[in-house]
Motif scaffolding. Structure first.
Motif, PDB file in Angstrom:
ATOM      1  N   TRP A  34      17.678  29.330  26.040  1.00 24.03           N
ATOM      2  CA  TRP A  34      18.999  29.432  25.428  1.00 24.03           C
ATOM      3  C   TRP A  34      20.043  29.552  26.536  1.00 24.03           C
ATOM      4  O   TRP A  34      19.953  30.421  27.404  1.00 24.03           O
ATOM      5  CB  TRP A  34      19.112  30.642  24.499  1.00 24.03           C
ATOM      6  CG  TRP A  34      18.622  30.407  23.114  1.00 24.03           C
ATOM      7  CD1 TRP A  34      17.479  30.881  22.551  1.00 24.03           C
ATOM      8  CD2 TRP A  34      19.278  29.634  22.103  1.00 24.03           C
ATOM      9  NE1 TRP A  34      17.368  30.446  21.259  1.00 24.03           N
ATOM     10  CE2 TRP A  34      18.465  29.692  20.941  1.00 24.03           C
ATOM     11  CE3 TRP A  34      20.472  28.904  22.048  1.00 24.03           C
ATOM     12  CZ2 TRP A  34      18.798  29.044  19.758  1.00 24.03           C
ATOM     13  CZ3 TRP A  34      20.798  28.254  20.876  1.00 24.03           C
ATOM     14  CH2 TRP A  34      19.970  28.328  19.736  1.00 24.03           C
ATOM     15  N   TYR A  35      21.067  28.666  26.473  1.00 22.28           N
ATOM     16  CA  TYR A  35      22.178  28.683  27.405  1.00 22.28           C
ATOM     17  C   TYR A  35      23.467  28.865  26.613  1.00 22.28           C
ATOM     18  O   TYR A  35      23.542  28.529  25.437  1.00 22.28           O
ATOM     19  CB  TYR A  35      22.303  27.354  28.170  1.00 22.28           C
ATOM     20  CG  TYR A  35      21.165  27.002  29.087  1.00 22.28           C
ATOM     21  CD1 TYR A  35      20.026  26.345  28.611  1.00 22.28           C
ATOM     22  CD2 TYR A  35      21.234  27.263  30.456  1.00 22.28           C
ATOM     23  CE1 TYR A  35      18.995  25.987  29.465  1.00 22.28           C
ATOM     24  CE2 TYR A  35      20.208  26.907  31.315  1.00 22.28           C
ATOM     25  CZ  TYR A  35      19.100  26.267  30.816  1.00 22.28           C
ATOM     26  OH  TYR A  35      18.075  25.913  31.676  1.00 22.28           O
ATOM     27  N   ARG A  36      24.482  29.334  27.296  1.00 18.27           N
ATOM     28  CA  ARG A  36      25.823  29.322  26.733  1.00 18.27           C
ATOM     29  C   ARG A  36      26.745  28.584  27.693  1.00 18.27           C
ATOM     30  O   ARG A  36      26.543  28.594  28.917  1.00 18.27           O
ATOM     31  CB  ARG A  36      26.362  30.720  26.453  1.00 18.27           C
ATOM     32  CG  ARG A  36      26.522  31.626  27.647  1.00 18.27           C
ATOM     33  CD  ARG A  36      27.170  32.970  27.255  1.00 18.27           C
ATOM     34  NE  ARG A  36      28.601  32.813  26.978  1.00 18.27           N
ATOM     35  CZ  ARG A  36      29.379  33.802  26.524  1.00 18.27           C
ATOM     36  NH1 ARG A  36      28.864  34.992  26.289  1.00 18.27           N
ATOM     37  NH2 ARG A  36      30.660  33.597  26.308  1.00 18.27           N
ATOM     38  N   GLN A  37      27.755  27.938  27.112  1.00 18.70           N
ATOM     39  CA  GLN A  37      28.722  27.213  27.931  1.00 18.70           C
ATOM     40  C   GLN A  37      30.129  27.551  27.456  1.00 18.70           C
ATOM     41  O   GLN A  37      30.507  27.251  26.325  1.00 18.70           O
ATOM     42  CB  GLN A  37      28.501  25.704  27.850  1.00 18.70           C
ATOM     43  CG  GLN A  37      29.418  24.917  28.782  1.00 18.70           C
ATOM     44  CD  GLN A  37      29.089  23.443  28.809  1.00 18.70           C
ATOM     45  OE1 GLN A  37      28.691  22.863  27.803  1.00 18.70           O
ATOM     46  NE2 GLN A  37      29.261  22.803  29.964  1.00 18.70           N
ATOM     47  N   ASP A  38      30.897  28.169  28.339  1.00 12.25           N
ATOM     48  CA  ASP A  38      32.276  28.498  28.060  1.00 12.25           C
ATOM     49  C   ASP A  38      33.149  27.331  28.502  1.00 12.25           C
ATOM     50  O   ASP A  38      32.745  26.532  29.354  1.00 12.25           O
ATOM     51  CB  ASP A  38      32.662  29.780  28.781  1.00 12.25           C
ATOM     52  CG  ASP A  38      31.807  30.954  28.317  1.00 12.25           C
ATOM     53  OD1 ASP A  38      31.509  31.845  29.123  1.00 12.25           O
ATOM     54  OD2 ASP A  38      31.426  30.963  27.122  1.00 12.25           O
ATOM     55  N   LEU A  43      26.635  25.528  32.331  1.00 11.14           N
ATOM     56  CA  LEU A  43      25.784  26.313  31.433  1.00 11.14           C
ATOM     57  C   LEU A  43      25.222  27.530  32.151  1.00 11.14           C
ATOM     58  O   LEU A  43      24.889  27.473  33.336  1.00 11.14           O
ATOM     59  CB  LEU A  43      24.630  25.454  30.935  1.00 11.14           C
ATOM     60  CG  LEU A  43      24.920  24.503  29.783  1.00 11.14           C
ATOM     61  CD1 LEU A  43      25.767  23.343  30.236  1.00 11.14           C
ATOM     62  CD2 LEU A  43      23.615  24.000  29.169  1.00 11.14           C
ATOM     63  N   ILE A  46      20.771  32.436  29.058  1.00 13.20           N
ATOM     64  CA  ILE A  46      20.809  33.725  28.366  1.00 13.20           C
ATOM     65  C   ILE A  46      19.415  34.355  28.351  1.00 13.20           C
ATOM     66  O   ILE A  46      19.193  35.449  28.875  1.00 13.20           O
ATOM     67  CB  ILE A  46      21.312  33.557  26.922  1.00 13.20           C
ATOM     68  CG1 ILE A  46      22.672  32.855  26.896  1.00 13.20           C
ATOM     69  CG2 ILE A  46      21.412  34.926  26.242  1.00 13.20           C
ATOM     70  CD1 ILE A  46      23.128  32.487  25.489  1.00 13.20           C
ATOM     71  N   TYR A  64      22.496  39.887  23.401  1.00 14.59           N
ATOM     72  CA  TYR A  64      21.646  38.907  22.713  1.00 14.59           C
ATOM     73  C   TYR A  64      20.198  39.381  22.684  1.00 14.59           C
ATOM     74  O   TYR A  64      19.744  40.073  23.589  1.00 14.59           O
ATOM     75  CB  TYR A  64      21.682  37.556  23.425  1.00 14.59           C
ATOM     76  CG  TYR A  64      23.045  36.968  23.647  1.00 14.59           C
ATOM     77  CD1 TYR A  64      23.728  37.190  24.849  1.00 14.59           C
ATOM     78  CD2 TYR A  64      23.660  36.196  22.678  1.00 14.59           C
ATOM     79  CE1 TYR A  64      24.978  36.653  25.071  1.00 14.59           C
ATOM     80  CE2 TYR A  64      24.919  35.649  22.894  1.00 14.59           C
ATOM     81  CZ  TYR A  64      25.568  35.879  24.096  1.00 14.59           C
ATOM     82  OH  TYR A  64      26.804  35.333  24.309  1.00 14.59           O
ATOM     83  N   GLN A  85      31.728  36.533  23.069  1.00 12.72           N
ATOM     84  CA  GLN A  85      30.575  35.678  22.787  1.00 12.72           C
ATOM     85  C   GLN A  85      30.978  34.350  22.154  1.00 12.72           C
ATOM     86  O   GLN A  85      30.120  33.543  21.791  1.00 12.72           O
ATOM     87  CB  GLN A  85      29.566  36.410  21.902  1.00 12.72           C
ATOM     88  CG  GLN A  85      28.932  37.606  22.615  1.00 12.72           C
ATOM     89  CD  GLN A  85      27.966  38.379  21.754  1.00 12.72           C
ATOM     90  OE1 GLN A  85      28.338  38.861  20.668  1.00 12.72           O
ATOM     91  NE2 GLN A  85      26.740  38.530  22.222  1.00 12.72           N
ATOM     92  N   SER A  87      31.603  30.814  22.251  1.00  8.23           N
ATOM     93  CA  SER A  87      31.068  29.879  23.229  1.00  8.23           C
ATOM     94  C   SER A  87      30.343  28.757  22.496  1.00  8.23           C
ATOM     95  O   SER A  87      30.247  28.758  21.268  1.00  8.23           O
ATOM     96  CB  SER A  87      30.091  30.599  24.162  1.00  8.23           C
ATOM     97  OG  SER A  87      29.723  29.780  25.261  1.00  8.23           O
ATOM     98  N   TYR A  89      26.591  27.235  22.324  1.00 10.32           N
ATOM     99  CA  TYR A  89      25.238  27.644  22.662  1.00 10.32           C
ATOM    100  C   TYR A  89      24.304  26.432  22.607  1.00 10.32           C
ATOM    101  O   TYR A  89      24.268  25.705  21.612  1.00 10.32           O
ATOM    102  CB  TYR A  89      24.750  28.727  21.707  1.00 10.32           C
ATOM    103  CG  TYR A  89      25.497  30.021  21.898  1.00 10.32           C
ATOM    104  CD1 TYR A  89      26.723  30.238  21.262  1.00 10.32           C
ATOM    105  CD2 TYR A  89      25.004  31.014  22.738  1.00 10.32           C
ATOM    106  CE1 TYR A  89      27.432  31.403  21.464  1.00 10.32           C
ATOM    107  CE2 TYR A  89      25.707  32.194  22.938  1.00 10.32           C
ATOM    108  CZ  TYR A  89      26.916  32.373  22.299  1.00 10.32           C
ATOM    109  OH  TYR A  89      27.623  33.533  22.509  1.00 10.32           O
ATOM    110  N   ARG A 110      28.461  25.703  17.997  1.00 15.20           N
ATOM    111  CA  ARG A 110      29.773  26.229  18.379  1.00 15.20           C
ATOM    112  C   ARG A 110      30.030  27.508  17.603  1.00 15.20           C
ATOM    113  O   ARG A 110      30.052  27.487  16.375  1.00 15.20           O
ATOM    114  CB  ARG A 110      30.849  25.187  18.107  1.00 15.20           C
ATOM    115  CG  ARG A 110      30.863  24.129  19.177  1.00 15.20           C
ATOM    116  CD  ARG A 110      31.418  22.801  18.716  1.00 15.20           C
ATOM    117  NE  ARG A 110      31.329  21.822  19.791  1.00 15.20           N
ATOM    118  CZ  ARG A 110      30.202  21.216  20.181  1.00 15.20           C
ATOM    119  NH1 ARG A 110      29.070  21.475  19.556  1.00 15.20           N
ATOM    120  NH2 ARG A 110      30.195  20.353  21.170  1.00 15.20           N
TER     121      ARG A 110
END
Lengths: 114, 113
Positions: A34-38, A43, A46, A64, A85, A87, A89, A110
């Motif tokens: 699992w990644y998040r990208q702002d 990326l 997580i 998380y 949070q 972001s 995902y 999103r």
């Protein structure tokens, strides 16, 4: 062969609410991520899993939790959502070939936290 | 993992070859070079990877210098659909730790008609 799918595609939460993001892969991959990208950023990892029943923390795990009860599914939970949070995902699964590995990414979820 | 350096942006003419450079001067002998790209709002897409030898697939070619301190991704005939952010990533695979990818800033490629 759907590859990597993510549910839901878009979600709006209020601060303090909880939710679970679902990632599913049909490629029999051992590894899932699992990644998040702002906005405007790369990326960031997580949590990840190297096999069914195992999970580990990545670069930004706070806030998380994850579970991998079945090999094909990797769930990301937010117990008490915060605006930070907000972001996009991305989930990914990994295919191993010798000493290298290729990752396949889902279309993203999103999340907007108000 | 070795650090990578890429130009922040570049333009390319449609139909021409696009050559994307990447510096990884601290790469170690067992680290692979991976290339991914991210088309706007989509998940990253794997392009190609290599260790020492040059590699080619249906999407691109990867040229790695003999000292392995830099590499070049070549898109042979760029199309408008190749407009994306391209990431060069250096990584060693550790079985017990998976293959955590570290995405830097990448190169924003704009293919122009």
């Amino acid at each position: 062969n759907a590859g990597v799918t993510q549910t839901p595609k878009f979600r709006v939460l209020k601060t303090g609410q909880s939710m679970t993001l679902l990632c599913a892969q049909d490629m029999n991959h051992e590894y899932m991520y699992w990644y998040r990208q702002d906005p405007g950023m790369g990326l960031r990892l997580i949590h990840y899993s190297v096999g069914e029943g195992t999970t580990a923390k990545g670069e930004v795990p706070d806030g998380y939790n994850v579970s991998r009860l079945k090999k094909q599914n990797f769930l990301l939970g937010l117990e008490s959502a915060a605006p930070s949070q907000t972001s996009v995902y991305f989930c990914a699964s990994g295919r191993s070939s010798g000493s290298s590995e290729t990752q396949y990414f889902g279309p993203g979820t999103r999340l907007l936290v108000l | 993992d070795a650090k990578t350096t890429q130009p922040p942006s570049m333009d390319c003419a449609e139909g021409r070859a696009a050559n994307l450079p990447c510096n990884h001067s601290t790469i170690s002998g067992n680290e692979y070079v991976y290339w991914y790209r991210q088309i706007h709002s989509q998940g990253p897409q794997y392009i190609i990877h290599g260790l020492k030898n040059n590699e080619t697939n249906e999407m691109a070619s990867l040229i790695i210098t003999e000292d392995r301190k830099s590499s070049t991704l070549i898109l042979p005939h760029a199309t408008l659909r190749d407009t994306a952010v391209y990431y060069c990533i250096v990584r060693i695979k550790i079985k017990a730790a998976g293959n955590k990818l570290t995405f830097g800033g990448g190169t924003r490629v704009l293919v122009k008609p």
